[in-house]
Write an enzyme that holds these catalytic residues in place. Structure first.
Site, PDB file in Angstrom:
ATOM      1  N   ARG A 140       6.637 -17.175 -16.321  1.00 40.04           N
ATOM      2  CA  ARG A 140       5.373 -17.914 -16.431  1.00 40.04           C
ATOM      3  C   ARG A 140       4.755 -17.747 -17.806  1.00 40.04           C
ATOM      4  O   ARG A 140       4.040 -18.620 -18.289  1.00 40.04           O
ATOM      5  CB  ARG A 140       4.427 -17.466 -15.311  1.00 40.04           C
ATOM      6  CG  ARG A 140       4.016 -16.026 -15.378  1.00 40.04           C
ATOM      7  CD  ARG A 140       3.422 -15.523 -14.064  1.00 40.04           C
ATOM      8  NE  ARG A 140       4.437 -15.383 -13.023  1.00 40.04           N
ATOM      9  CZ  ARG A 140       4.179 -15.038 -11.767  1.00 40.04           C
ATOM     10  NH1 ARG A 140       2.935 -14.817 -11.381  1.00 40.04           N
ATOM     11  NH2 ARG A 140       5.156 -14.940 -10.892  1.00 40.04           N
ATOM     12  N   LYS A 191      14.192  -4.463 -12.651  1.00 36.41           N
ATOM     13  CA  LYS A 191      14.694  -4.897 -11.346  1.00 36.41           C
ATOM     14  C   LYS A 191      15.618  -3.810 -10.780  1.00 36.41           C
ATOM     15  O   LYS A 191      16.241  -3.075 -11.546  1.00 36.41           O
ATOM     16  CB  LYS A 191      15.499  -6.197 -11.496  1.00 36.41           C
ATOM     17  CG  LYS A 191      14.649  -7.442 -11.693  1.00 36.41           C
ATOM     18  CD  LYS A 191      15.505  -8.691 -11.711  1.00 36.41           C
ATOM     19  CE  LYS A 191      14.688  -9.921 -12.048  1.00 36.41           C
ATOM     20  NZ  LYS A 191      13.671 -10.286 -11.032  1.00 36.41           N
TER      21      LYS A 191
HETATM   22  N1  BES Z   1      13.702 -14.746 -12.543  1.00 30.29           N
HETATM   23  C1  BES Z   1      12.875 -14.177 -11.538  1.00 30.29           C
HETATM   24  C2  BES Z   1      12.816 -15.024 -10.264  1.00 30.29           C
HETATM   25  C3  BES Z   1      14.088 -15.179  -9.475  1.00 30.29           C
HETATM   26  C4  BES Z   1      14.278 -14.441  -8.326  1.00 30.29           C
HETATM   27  C5  BES Z   1      15.044 -16.107  -9.843  1.00 30.29           C
HETATM   28  C6  BES Z   1      15.430 -14.605  -7.587  1.00 30.29           C
HETATM   29  C7  BES Z   1      16.204 -16.258  -9.101  1.00 30.29           C
HETATM   30  C8  BES Z   1      16.395 -15.516  -7.963  1.00 30.29           C
HETATM   31  C9  BES Z   1      11.456 -14.030 -12.057  1.00 30.29           C
HETATM   32  O1  BES Z   1      11.337 -13.781 -13.418  1.00 30.29           O
HETATM   33  C10 BES Z   1      10.856 -12.872 -11.362  1.00 30.29           C
HETATM   34  O2  BES Z   1      11.336 -11.795 -11.522  1.00 30.29           O
HETATM   35  N2  BES Z   1       9.790 -13.110 -10.603  1.00 30.29           N
HETATM   36  C11 BES Z   1       9.128 -12.080  -9.871  1.00 30.29           C
HETATM   37  C12 BES Z   1       7.631 -12.238 -10.088  1.00 30.29           C
HETATM   38  C13 BES Z   1       6.812 -11.116  -9.520  1.00 30.29           C
HETATM   39  C14 BES Z   1       7.021  -9.861 -10.335  1.00 30.29           C
HETATM   40  C15 BES Z   1       5.364 -11.510  -9.534  1.00 30.29           C
HETATM   41  C16 BES Z   1       9.469 -12.242  -8.399  1.00 30.29           C
HETATM   42  O3  BES Z   1       9.512 -13.369  -7.913  1.00 30.29           O
HETATM   43  O4  BES Z   1       9.725 -11.221  -7.754  1.00 30.29           O
HETATM   44 MN    MN Z   2      11.540 -11.737 -13.872  1.00 37.42          MN
END
Ligand code: BES
Ligand code: MN
Ligand code: ZN
Length: 491
Positions: free
Chosen positions: A346, A272
Site C-alpha cells: 500500500r 514473514k
Molecule cells: N504481499 C502480501 C500479501 C499477500 C498475501 C500476497 C498472500 C499473496 C498471498 C502483503 O504485502 C502483505 O504482507 N500484507 C499483509 C498486510 C498486513 C501486515 C496488514 C497481510 O495481508 O497479512
Molecule cells: Mn507484505
C-alpha cells in the site's frame, strides 16, 4: 506456433491428432460436426456406450490410412448449455492431453456453429483458440526435459477471414505467458532492474510504447518517500517504471494502470514466517500484469492511451530496513506511521497513485496488486477483490471479468472504517488491525486518490495457484491481463 485453417476436412495436412467434437445426446453422443470419411472409423466408442459426449470427455482411437494416426472424440456436453468459457475449458483440457502425450501438431474440427445457440461463430472459435493457447504453457527450471508444447494447430471448417480473431487470441496469450514468466522467475532474476529491462524491450519492439525509469536517486529526488522507505534495505536497486502506450494520439482519454512490483516480500523487520514467504516472488504479479497489458495493447494496435506505472523494489530485511513505528513522508506530503513493515504494498502504491494523479493527467486509475492475505481468506483463489470510488468504472471492470472468466467481487470502500487508520503522530497509519484487512488497505490507498475515478484490484488470491485449475496453471497465472485488455477495448 503455427495456427492455420482449412475450410474443409479433405484439405487438411498431416498431424499427430485430429479432434472431433460431440454433443451429449439423450442416449448416445451426437456429432457436433461433419465427420466425413471418419464417420464409420470412429463410431466404436459410441456404439459400445463408452463415450457419451459429456463435457471434456475424451476417447482416443488409432485410425489407419488417415493424415493423423490418432483421432480424439471430444465431448462438449449439452448442446443447450454451450458457452464461451465452457469451450475454453474443454479445449484447454485437449491441450493438456496433448502436452501429456507429447503430441505437438493437431487438427481441430470446429463444432458446427449453426448449433451453437446464442454464440457467434467468431466468439466460439476465439474461445476454443484461447483455451488451447492458455493451456499451452509450461514453466520449469528442472534439468529434466520440459514436455513439448503444441507447435501447430489447424482449424478445420474455418474460413480465412475468421482467423483474425484467432490471431488476436494468440497475441493476448503471448501477453499472458509474459506475465506468467515474470511471476514464475526467481526473485533473484526478476529484479526491479529486470522489470525495467522488460519494459524497455517492449518499447524497442513497439514504437508506440515509451518507457521512462527512475532509479533510486531519482526516487529520492522526486520525493517518492514511501517507495524510498520500503526500498531502503533492498540490495537490488529500486525503480519506478513508466511504460506509456499511445494508441489514440488525438484523444485525451488516459488510463493509468499501476502494478505492485515487490519482487520479493520478506515482510521486512516484521518478517514473514515459514510457510508464508515461499511464494513471495509472486508479489510483483500486478507489475507483470500491467507490463503484459501494455505489450498486448501495442501488439493489437488498440486505439487507447494507457500508461503503466510500476513502483518496484524488494521488501527486504537488514540494517537499513525501514521501521515499524517510524513516520515517513509520502509523495503527496502526507505523513505515514508504519504499523507493520509487511504492509509495504500500500505504501509504494500510494506514492504511485499520487504521482500519477499529479503528473500524468489520468482519466481513470486502476491499480492491481497482491495486496492482502485477507482477500485470500474472503474470496479464495478463484476471484479477485475489487474496491472502487466509482460505480461506472467498477461495473465496467466486473463486466470485463465476466467476459474473460476472471471474476472480480466488489468489496465496499466503507468510509466509517477509516478511523481505524488514525495515527497519534502522523496523518495516517498504514495498518489498522486484522478485521476487514482488504478494505483497510483500500481505504489507505483511497487517502492518496483525489477526484479521479479509481479502482483497486486485489489479486493476492488469484495471481499464483498451488494447483492447476483448467487453463489457470499452477504457479503464476497471469490473472488480469485478459480482463484489462477486454476492459480497455470497451471504454
Ligand atoms: N504481499 C502480501 C500479501 C499477500 C498475501 C500476497 C498472500 C499473496 C498471498 C502483503 O504485502 C502483505 O504482507 N500484507 C499483509 C498486510 C498486513 C501486515 C496488514 C497481510 O495481508 O497479512
Ligand atoms: Mn507484505
Ligand atoms: Zn507484499
Amino acid at each position: 506456433m503455427i495456427i492455420s485453417s482449412v475450410p474443409e476436412l479433405n484439405k487438411r495436412k498431416e498431424a499427430h491428432l485430429i479432434v472431433f467434437p460431440f454433443w451429449k445426446g439423450v442416449k448416445k453422443a451426437k456429432p457436433a460436426a461433419h465427420l466425413g470419411a471418419f464417420e464409420d472409423k470412429i463410431k466404436g466408442p459410441i456404439a459400445a456406450n463408452d463415450f457419451s459426449g459429456a463435457e471434456a470427455e475424451m476417447a482416443l482411437l488409432y485410425t489407419q490410412g488417415e493424415k493423423e494416426k490418432r483421432s480424439l472424440l471430444l465431448g462438449l456436453g449439452n448442446e443447450e448449455g454451450v458457452a464461451p468459457d465452457k469451450l475454453r475449458s474443454i479445449y484447454a483440457a485437449v491441450a493438456r492431453f496433448c502436452l501429456k502425450k507429447e503430441l505437438t501438431t493437431i487438427n481441430i474440427v470446429l463444432p458446427n456453429i449453426a448449433q451453437l445457440r446464442g454464440i457467434q461463430v467468431e466468439e466460439a472459435l476465439k474461445a476454443i483458440a484461447e483455451g488451447l493457447l492458455l493451456s499451452n504453457y509450461r514453466w520449469t527450471l528442472s534439468s529434466e526435459k520440459a514436455s513439448n508444447l503444441l507447435s501447430s494447430i489447424t482449424f478445420i471448417g474455418v474460413l480465412p477471414k475468421l482467423m483474425e480473431g484467432v490471431r488476436s487470441c494468440e497475441l493476448i496469450a503471448e501477453g499472458v505467458y509474459l506475465a506468467r514468466d515474470l511471476i514464475n522467475g526467481n526473485a533473484d532474476d526478476v529484479t526491479p532492474a529486470f522489470l525495467a529491462k522488460t519494459a524497455e524491450e517492449i518499447s524497442k519492439r513497439y514504437p508506440a510504447v515509451e518507457v521512462t525509469v527512475f532509479d533510486r536517486k531519482q526516487i529520492a529526488q522526486e520525493g517518492l518517500g514511501l517507495l524510498q522507505a520500503v526500498s531502503r534495505a533492498s540490495f537490488h536497486e529500486p525503480v519506478m517504471i513508466f511504460a506509456s502506450y499511445k494508441g489514440a494520439p488525438r484523444s485525451k482519454d488516459h488510463t493509468i494502470l499501476i502494478g505492485k512490483g515487490i519482487t520479493f516480500d520478506s515482510g521486512g523487520l516484521n518478517l514473514k514466517g515459514t510457510g508464508m514467504m515461499e511464494t513471495m516472488r509472486d508479489d510483483m504479479s500486478g507489475a507483470a500484469t500491467v507490463l503484459a497489458t501494455i505489450q498486448t495493447l501495442a501488439a493489437l494496435g488498440k486505439k487507447c492511451n494507457v500508461t503503466a506505472v510500476i513502483p518496484s523494489t524488494e521488501n527486504a530485511i537488514g540494517s537499513l530496513s525501514y521501521k515499524p513505528g517510524d513516520v515517513y513522508r509520502s509523495y503527496s506530503g502526507k505523513s505515514v506511521e508504519i504499523g507493520n513493515t509487511d504492509a509495504e504494498g500500500r505504501l509504494i502504491l500510494a506514492d504511485a497513485i499520487s504521482y500519477a494523479e499529479k503528473n500524468l493527467k489520468p482519466t481513470r486509475i486502476i491499480d492491481i496488486a497482491t495486496l492482502t492475505g485477507s482477500v485470500v481468506i474472503a474470496l479464495g483463489d478463484s476471484m479477485a477483490g475489487m474496491i472502487s470510488n466509482n460505480d461506472l468504472l467498477a461495473d465496467q471492470l466486473i463486466d470485463a471479468g465476466i467476459k474473460t472468466a476472471e471474476p472480480l467481487w466488489r468489496l465496499p470502500l466503507f468510509l466509517p472504517y477509516r478511523e481505524l487508520l488514525n495515527s497519534d503522530i502522523a496523518d495516517i497509519k498504514s495498518t489498522g488491525g486484522r478485521p476487514a484487512g482488504s478494505i483497510l488497505a483500500a481505504l489507505f490507498l483511497h487517502e492518496f486518490v483525489g477526484k479521479t475515478p479509481w479502482a483497486h484490484l486485489d489479486i493476492a488470491g488469484t495471481a499464483f495457484l498451488a494447483k492447476e485449475r483448467g487453463y489457470w496453471p499452477k504457479n503464476g497465472v497471469g490473472f488480469g491481463v485478459r480482463l484489462l485488455i477486454q476492459f480497455l477495448s470497451t471504454i
